[in-house]
Every structure is written in C-alpha cells, then in structure tokens.
Design a protein around this motif. Structure first.
Motif, PDB file in Angstrom:
ATOM      1  N   LYS A 376      79.879  45.889   6.959  1.00 19.61           N
ATOM      2  CA  LYS A 376      79.969  44.432   7.032  1.00 19.61           C
ATOM      3  C   LYS A 376      80.377  43.928   5.665  1.00 19.61           C
ATOM      4  O   LYS A 376      79.696  44.173   4.664  1.00 19.61           O
ATOM      5  N   HIS A 378      81.042  40.858   3.269  1.00 19.39           N
ATOM      6  CA  HIS A 378      80.790  39.431   3.037  1.00 19.39           C
ATOM      7  C   HIS A 378      81.722  38.965   1.937  1.00 19.39           C
ATOM      8  O   HIS A 378      81.626  39.421   0.803  1.00 19.39           O
ATOM      9  N   LYS A 379      82.670  38.089   2.294  1.00 20.94           N
ATOM     10  CA  LYS A 379      83.640  37.643   1.298  1.00 20.94           C
ATOM     11  C   LYS A 379      83.108  36.436   0.529  1.00 20.94           C
ATOM     12  O   LYS A 379      82.188  35.749   0.973  1.00 20.94           O
ATOM     13  N   GLU A 383      83.294  34.197   4.597  1.00 20.36           N
ATOM     14  CA  GLU A 383      83.656  34.927   5.809  1.00 20.36           C
ATOM     15  C   GLU A 383      82.956  36.289   5.820  1.00 20.36           C
ATOM     16  O   GLU A 383      82.809  36.930   4.784  1.00 20.36           O
ATOM     17  N   VAL A 384      82.516  36.690   7.005  1.00 23.57           N
ATOM     18  CA  VAL A 384      81.925  38.023   7.159  1.00 23.57           C
ATOM     19  C   VAL A 384      82.720  38.757   8.240  1.00 23.57           C
ATOM     20  O   VAL A 384      82.966  38.199   9.294  1.00 23.57           O
ATOM     21  N   ASP A 400      82.061  39.349  -1.889  1.00 23.00           N
ATOM     22  CA  ASP A 400      80.778  38.966  -2.458  1.00 23.00           C
ATOM     23  C   ASP A 400      79.882  40.198  -2.475  1.00 23.00           C
ATOM     24  O   ASP A 400      79.486  40.683  -3.529  1.00 23.00           O
ATOM     25  N   LYS A 481      72.324  45.986   2.439  1.00 19.36           N
ATOM     26  CA  LYS A 481      73.250  45.727   1.338  1.00 19.36           C
ATOM     27  C   LYS A 481      73.398  47.003   0.511  1.00 19.36           C
ATOM     28  O   LYS A 481      72.426  47.717   0.281  1.00 19.36           O
TER      29      LYS A 481
END
Lengths: 602, 392
Positions: A376, A378-379, A383-384, A400, A481
């Motif tokens: 996944k 995460h920008k 946006e994901v 991100d 994460k």
C-alpha cells in the motif's frame, strides 16, 4: 435417484498422509474400475501432480457401493488439494459435499495442515469422521493418533477405522463408515433447479464442461439453463457422472447428485465457479451463497518467451482460470519482456504450479518475473493505492510512506531444529510470538512475518534447515508501515524492469549483492564484457562482471563428418533460443526465477 | 562433362590409441586387418558401379594410421580404386602417416603406387609433449620421416601440429611451429586440442592453457606462417601458393564425396550418410551372400541417411563455407538456391557485420565477386556466428 442412497464427501488430510492412495483403494473396492484399469493414482491424472505427489485440481468421481445392509449406495467423492495455497479450491470442493473423511497418518499424528483443513470442513457444516492410516508401519502409534485427534481437534476418534491404504487394509470399514457417518443430501427434487458450479474444464469439442452439485430440482438434456451471476443462458447438450478419468453420460442429474453438464458453451467467462445454475423457464428464487472471493497474495509478470506467442498465453490463461478461479491476471507490458500479463496467485507454490501447467499443458515457453506482494503506497498528495508491480512505484519524493502485508505464521517443527528455524525467521524480519510444545519432540513456533520475506524461497529454506521436518502455514494479519525501497538491476547498463523489486531498506545491499552474484552465474559469457549492477534510487550498491569469451571455434572437422558439426551448432542455437534478449545481452529465462532463490545456506 | 567426386578411404588401425583421440581407430592384428581390406576392396568395387558418371578429382586415405598396416595392402586398395573409378590424371591423392610407422620403404611404396601428397602427424616437436599425448613417436622419428618423404619424391607434404596441449607453454609451442617452418612443408594444419568426451584426456586433470593463451597460440601461428609465405585458407589450415588441399576444400564447398570403409561419411547428390561403425557388421556384410541380382545393397551398412532439403543445403553452404577464409560467394548462393543470401540471412549478416565478426570482400578472377567472410576476430568465435546461420 433416491437421495437417501447418495453420499457426497471429500477426503481431507495433511500432505503425504495418504489421501490419494485411500481414494484409489476405495475406487477399487467399489468396482467402478477393474484392477487392470487402475492407473497408479487414479485421481491425480495431471503430470505435475504425479511427479510432485500432490493433488492440485479438485476432481470428482462416482462409485457404486453395495453396503453390508444389502443396499446399493452412490458415492460421489470430490478430491481436494492439500496445500495451504489451495485453500480456496478446498473451500469450493467442500461446498459440494455433505461430509468429509479425515485421514491422519498413524506415524505423524495431527499436523498443522490437518487442522486447517478440518476447520475449513467444519466451517462448511460438514460431518467429519477420522481414519487412521499407515497402521502397518513399525513406527505407527494409532492410539496416540486417536487421542491426539480428540485432544487437538475435538473429534470423536476411538472407533476410527484403522487402515493401510497402501496395502488395502481396512478399506471396507471406511466404505461402511461413509454410509453411516456421512449424511444423505436433503434437497427438494421438485423445486426449481438450483445447482452449484464447483469446477469446470474446457474441452475443445464440447466447450466448457461444468461440474455441478445439484441442490434442488434436476437438470436434463435439452433444458435451457441460466447462470445466475453472469445471466448467460444455454441449452444443455449432455449430462452425466464422473468416472475416474472419464465421463459417463446419463439422462438427468437430480437433487443430491454430483455430475457435469455441457451446453456448447464457448465463452469461458460465462461459467464462473461458485455461481448457481438454474432453470431458465422456472428460475429459483435466490442463488446459493457461492464462495467468498479470494484475494491473490502474490503477483508476478508472465511473459511468453517468444513474443509471437502472446495470444497463445492469453488463451491458455483464460482456460486455466476456468478451473482455477483463484488465478487472477491482467495484461501488462515490460520494456525488457514486451507484452505479457500480471498475474495474481494465492502463494508461491500456486505460482509455480500455474507456471508449470502453462508450460506443460499448453506447451508455452514462459518468462516469469520476480514475485511481488501487494504494497500500500501512501502518496504525499493523500492518494493511497495498491502496488502490485514494483515498476509502478512512484518517485520517492511523491511517497509519504508505504505499508506491507504481514502474516501470522505457524511453523511446526521437531525440537531439534527449533534453533535453526528461529534464526531463519529472524533473518526474514520475523517477530517472535510464542512457542507451543504439542508433545515432547514437536513444537509450534508462532511468528509475525512480512509476506514479502516468505514468498521467494522461504519454503525451500525451511525444508533445508529442518531437513524436511518443518511445515508452515500462514494467514494474512494485515498491513504495517515499513521502510521499503525499490531495488533495480542493470544488465550491461540497461535497467531490467522485470528484475526490479521492493525490499526492506536494511536488506537491500545484501539482496542486491546476491542477485548480482546469481545473475553472474546465470548469464553466459558473451562476445563482450557485461556489467551487472544493483542500484537503489539511482545509486549502484553492488556490481559483478561477466567476462567476454575469447574463443568459440571448432578447430577440426574430421573426415567430412559434417553431421556432427551441425549437431554441435544446433545445440548452440537451441541454447540461444532459451534466452531473452535484453539490449545486446542474452539472458536465460531461468535467470529470472533463480534470483529469487538466494537463501544463504545453499 | 562427368561430375566431380572425391573419395575418402578409412583405415581405422593404429598401433595404439592416443590419449586425446576420439576418432574411429583401434589396434588390430594382421588377420583382422586382412579381412577388413578384403571387405573394403569389395565396397570400392560395388560403390563404383553406381558412380560411373563421376570422375575422381581427389582421394584421401585417412585413419587411424594408414601407415600402420603393410604398405602393399594399402597400395592394393589404391589400385582397386584406379581399376574401378575414373580417376583424373592430376588427381590429388593424399595419405596420412605416423612417424612411428612411416619407414622409408613404406613411403617409397606409397609414392610409387600413386600417392602424391603426404600428411605427417607430427603434432609437436617437443618429446615431452608427445609423450603426454600418448603418441607412439618422438621428434627424431618425425625428422626422419620428413627427410625420407622428400627423398622418395613427395613434393607436397602436410605437417599436422597441435596447440593448447597440457602443460604447453607459448614458447615451446612456437618452437615447434618455427622448426616445422624450417622444413618448408607445402602445407601446415595447426589445430588446438579439443577434449572429447569418452577419451582418457576428458577425465584426466590436465594443466591446459586458458582461452587467452590458446588464442595467442593461434594468432602467433598465423603470423609466423604468414611471414614464412604461407596463407591461412581455412580456420586451421595453411599452405604455400598453389598447395591448398583440394580434398579438404571439397568438404567445405560441399562437393560430392564418397566415404569408403568403416564409419566413413559421404555426401553425394545432397544425400549424407555414414557407414556403420561396427567392424564386425561391416565385414560380415561383405562376406555375405549378394542379393538376387548378384549385388549387395549398400544401404544395409549405411546409417544416418539424410536427404538434405533446400534449407539444410543453405545452412551448410554458409556454415561450412565460412570455414574458408575466402568466405562464401554471394553469386554462387544465388545460383544454387535462386535466392539472395542477404535476403535469407538479412538480420544475421548485419548483426555480425556490426560486431565486426563478418565482412564483405570483392574478389577478381574466375570465381570472383562478392564474398562474405569471417574477420580475424570472427575466426576466434566462428561457432557463435555459424550457429546463427541455422534457419528456424
């Protein structure tokens, strides 16, 4: 047919506990086939299965059994795969059954896989009864096995048949137990047709052959049926039962039956496994629940070795998906490999099996790229998205943070190897949870492991470090994460997108170094020197060089024996054909998969 | 005009087998030899019947060791050929000899019987290297053979030498080359050792020169021989002006040749085959009773019969022709196949021209025109290039 004389069941077992052998014996005893007609393992008729000794595709077979009560019973036995990767297939097979036989090896007892399969069977409301196999082996401990079944699973086991499938001991007891312990179907034969598609295969003459379990009503020749999920309709051409390795046409299939029908269905997409078939003229009120959709865990690129075979590959995938609903694929392109597909699998074994089936059954020559899990991303703009192909990772400045899938892993291992396995899990970024001792010599280690650490060569490493004594099972826990980077490989200074992959930052250097070493072994010497580099974010972190060869000449051709020289050249040319052209470099297809097997104990 | 034909005659006998040798050769006593020669003479007579429309331009007696049996037996075979085939007056007639068995009397017999070219298997002039190869001769015997050959009237002599031998240094190899040049043979064949499966060498731990040294030996051979007035006309063959081996070139130009004797390979009218390699089967066949029409059907001892289709012919034209430094003729390709070489092999030719392994050259003269040939660099890796001339 009288439903009270029908038994629909499957056999569940841990791998190697003797499921297929028991199935063979039961088929023999019920006399569907003579001994002479029996192949060694009747149900496993695919080459790969035969070689690996595992069952991949579920199949069904019908047997006629004359029981001790003097009545003749129809048994429909549905074969199920035993590996964790095929949990989905197991689940669809179970949905067509009313009960299950649990085979437990008297020398091994209950294994992780046994539990998983039994729970799955119980989840489907099946009545399960155990049998103890391999009682003729010197190391057999049938009583211990029975106790273990009761303690660990909670199934009544004291009167479980004691058998040796291999030597045909106790098979009658199993057949009788099927009659008495598996419930008869309870469908309504007069209600509108309601049948579950549990499998299907494609036949070039008859079109799609649909495997069904009839819940209510009946299906017969000439009837117009409707597939409820897709809305497609078709006229039934043939109905019938399954014999080992063949089909036996009959007039109709009625409530409680397991069998097949054909309806000149050419469009493979019309018949989805898990869908409900009903009567077009008199449809049933609602569809059966079907199966829950399984999300692929592992993705990789599949490319034809020869780009001219792209459409062959597409056709093959279409047909394969027909009886392997868990296979997902969509078109993609690679700079290095051209047109191909991104395919999703339940696990690495599933990937390898599909790859082998494509190569053997469809005669395709494939290049497979590094498997990847779904990350996944995460920008920074909020946006994901799910990343299934490492090549699509955005520039690091736009990211991100990233998350990776984590699994709860259970490794059953004999106590001698606990240390070695713990070390392996640690190397694979595993988080230790607990150790449970099942008995004095066996323990279950529980770890949280990142999925991307186990999809490459974890099984191989596990087997080699435990001398084959460890077994592994896992389920997805969720996403966490993680500090991930994209590792790129450059061959002769050209980035090979098919070899890029996502790796934890701490492991990037080690992995890059090993990949370069492995590629150096795999890539043959060329007419020129070839640098192989690993880079992260444009920075080279490892390098190897394939030296140029200086000589390739046959000094002497003797006495006009040209045939020999030609054979030599043909061999050389054949070797080149198995290569993939990347820039000026010919890379063997094996290189793409070999870089995934880098465990350092080899 | 009668079609041209070359003959190869195989004499499989040796005093003993060299350690690197994978040719069809073995020791046999006199009685075995005699039975073989009898069969071979029959094969010559029977084969000739179906090739009456051919004239023989070259004959090559190879082995084994053709100088190992008694010379009268070998010479008689040549006579049998002369009696049954139409042999050109100026045909090139070669025989391979081993210094260990090529006594002056034998050489004299050979010369008088009609052999006009001698090929001496020297391999090395370093006695230690010869010993390591398992050869039956030493350098003194070689010198003696060479002198004797000149004395009995051989004015066309080839010397075989080998490079990349176990333990061989560049200096020791070049010393052999230099000393061979000093004898002024008309022709030199210089091969680098190939380890063949099934030979004792293949399984031995040998201190072999690496690729770099192997190539230096090859390049130095070419340089030294060039300075001495020889030119390389084939990957491993060098000759003085006018002394290229005609028989050898027949193989590379795909001329018709008939192999006689055990295991011998043939190409006639675009059909390839080999004789059986089984000595017993070969002899028994010719001892047997002929068919109803009084003849033997040679098909029964011929194996691996392959009728070459146009594709195979084109492939062979290229990969065999490229062994010759002159290259392959564009014009001849078109004349043979009715297609342009560059059309059939467009990508391959361009790729290797770009890599400077192939080049086009224009020759003047009767067989002139445009030729495609391997460059110096291309010679070193010729198999790589040739393999790509096989069509899909």
């Amino acid at each position: 047919m009288d439903q009270s004389k029908i038994r629909n069941f499957c056999i569940v077992a841990h791998i190697d506990h003797g499921k297929s052998t028991l199935a063979d014996r039961m088929i023999e005893k019920t006399g569907v086939l003579t001994l002479r007609e029996m192949q060694n393992q009747v149900l496993d008729n695919m080459d790969i299965e035969r070689e690996r000794g595992i069952t991949i595709k579920s199949q069904a077979v019908r047997m006629i059994y004359k029981a001790k009560d003097g009545q003749e019973y129809t048994f429909n036995m549905i074969d199920t795969p035993g590996h964790v990767d095929f949990g989905y297939e197991v689940s669809r097979s179970l949905a067509a059954c009313d009960g299950a036989i649990l085979v437990v090896d008297a020398t091994q007892g209950v294994e992780a896989q046994t539990l998983a399969n039994v729970y799955m069977a119980l989840d489907h409301d099946l009545d399960v009864f155990p049998v103890i196999n391999k009682i003729d082996l010197p190391s057999a401990m049938p009583q211990e096995a029975k106790d273990e079944i009761e303690d660990v699973i909670g199934l009544e086991a004291q009167d479980a048949p004691l058998i040796s499938a291999k030597n045909g001991i106790g098979i009658e007891d199993v057949l009788e137990a099927v009659v008495h312990k598996i419930p008869a179907p309870t469908g309504d034969a007069s209600a509108p047709l309601k049948a579950l598609i549990f499998d299907s295969i494609y036949d070039s003459y008859r079109g799609v052959i649909v495997f069904v379990r009839i819940r209510d009503g009946a299906v017969k020749k000439g009837m117009k049926v409707k597939f409820m999920a897709t809305g497609a309709e078709a006229e039934v051409v043939e109905v019938g039962y399954f014999a080992p390795g063949s089909f036996i046409p009959s007039d109709e299939l009625t409530a409680g039956d397991v069998g097949y029908f054909t309806a000149s269905i050419k469009n493979i997409q019309d018949t989805r496994v898990g869908d409900t078939v009903t009567d077009s003229a008199r449809p049933c009120a609602e569809a059966l629940p079907g199966y829950k959709k399984v999300m692929p865990m592992v993705y990789c690129g599949l490319y034809p070795a020869d780009s001219a075979h792209y459409s062959d590959l597409r056709d093959a995938l279409e047909k394969l998906q027909l009886n392997d609903a868990s296979l997902f694929y969509e078109p993609e392109t690679s700079q290095a490999l051209g047109f191909g597909f991104r395919a999703g699998f339940l696990g690495l074994l599933h990937l390898e099996v599909v790859q082998e089936r494509l190569e053997r059954e469809y005669d395709l020559n494939l290049v497979t790229t590094a498997p990847s899990v779904v990350y996944k991303v995460h920008k920074t703009d909020g946006e994901v998205f799910d990343l299934t192909n490492p090549t699509n990772l955005p520039d690091p400045s736009e990211i991100d943070y990233m998350e990776e899938p984590i699994v709860n892993g259970e490794i059953m291992v004999t106590t001698d190897y606990v240390g070695a396995i713990m070390q392996l899990c640690q190397e694979r970024r595993g988080k230790y949870l607990s150790t449970d001792y099942i008995e004095q010599t066996r323990a279950i280690l529980k770890y949280e492991l990142p999925l991307n650490e186990i999809i490459y060569d974890f099984f191989d490493a596990l087997k080699s470090r435990s001398r084959g004594y460890a077994s592994f099972d896992y389920e997805l826990k969720g996403y966490e994460k993680s500090d991930l980077v994209k590792l790129d490989i450059l061959i002769n200074r050209e980035e090979v997108d098919a070899l890029s992959f996502i790796v934890h930052k701490d492991g990037a250097y080690e992995r890059g170094r090993k990949m370069c070493e492995k590629l150096k072994e795999e890539i043959p010497r060329h007419l020129f020197e070839i640098p192989i580099q690993a880079s992260v974010g444009g920075k080279v972190i490892a390098r190897e060089t394939v030296k140029a060869y200086r000589k390739d000449v046959l000094a002497k051709c003797y006495g006009g024996d040209i045939t020999r020289k030609k054979k030599l050249l043909e061999k050389q040319k054949e070797g080149k054909k198995k290569m993939r052209q990347i820039g000026n470099v010919e890379v063997p297809q094996s290189a793409f998969l070999s870089v995934l097997k880098l465990d350092n104990t080899d | 005009m009668a079609k041209e034909l070359s003959l190869y005659v195989h004499i499989p006998f040796c005093v003993r087998k060299c350690l690197y040798c994978d040719f069809l050769s073995f020791y046999a006593d006199k009685s075995v030899q005699e039975r073989y020669f009898e069969a071979l003479a029959k094969e010559i007579r029977i084969s000739a019947d179906s090739l009456k429309d051919h004239r023989v331009i070259s004959i090559f007696f190879g082995g084994g060791t053709p100088s190992f049996p008694e010379s009268k037996d070998v010479c008689r075979l040549l006579n049998t050929i002369g009696d049954n085939f139409d042999v050109d007056a100026d045909a090139e007639i070669s025989i391979e000899v081993n210094p260990a068995s090529a006594m002056k009397e034998k050489l004299s017999d050979f010369r008088r019987a009609g052999f006009n070219r001698l090929s001496i298997g020297a391999q090395s002039l370093n006695d230690e290297e010869l010993k390591a190869l398992g050869r039956a001769h030493d350098s003194a015997m070689f010198y003696h053979t060479f002198e004797s050959a000149r004395e009995v009237g051989f004015n066309n002599i080839n010397v075989d030498i080998m490079s990349a031998l176990p333990g061989q240094s560049l200096d020791s190899y070049l010393d052999t080359v230099g000393r061979v040049i000093g004898l002024h043979p008309e022709h030199v064949s210089a091969y680098s050792l190939i380890l063949e499966e099934g030979t004792p060498f293949y399984d031995m731990e040998l201190d072999l020169p690496d690729e770099e040294l192997d190539r230096r030996m090859y390049h130095e051979t070419g340089r030294m021989l060039k300075e001495a007035g020889y030119h390389r006309y084939e990957i491993s063959n060098y000759s003085g002006q006018g002394y290229e081996c005609r028989h050898n070139k027949v193989y590379w130009r795909r001329g018709d040749y008939l192999g006689l004797g055990l295991g011998a390979a043939s190409l006639v009218d675009n059909i390839r085959w080999s004789n059986t390699r089984d000595l017993k089967a070969y002899e028994e066949f010719f001892r047997g009773v002929p068919g109803g029409d009084g003849s033997f059907d040679l098909k029964d001892i011929r194996q691996d019969v392959e009728e070459l289709d146009v594709k195979s012919q084109m492939e062979e034209f290229m990969f065999l022709g490229l062994r010759l430094t002159k290259g392959v003729s564009k014009r001849l390709f078109f004349r043979n196949f009715g297609r342009d070489m560059e059309e059939v092999y467009k990508d391959v030719i361009q790729r290797y021209i770009d890599l400077e392994l192939l080049e086009w050259t224009d020759y003047s003269g009767e067989d002139g025109g445009e030729y495609l040939r391997l460059t110096e660099k291309g010679l070193d890796v010729s198999n790589t290039v040739m393999a790509d001339f096989l069509l899909d």
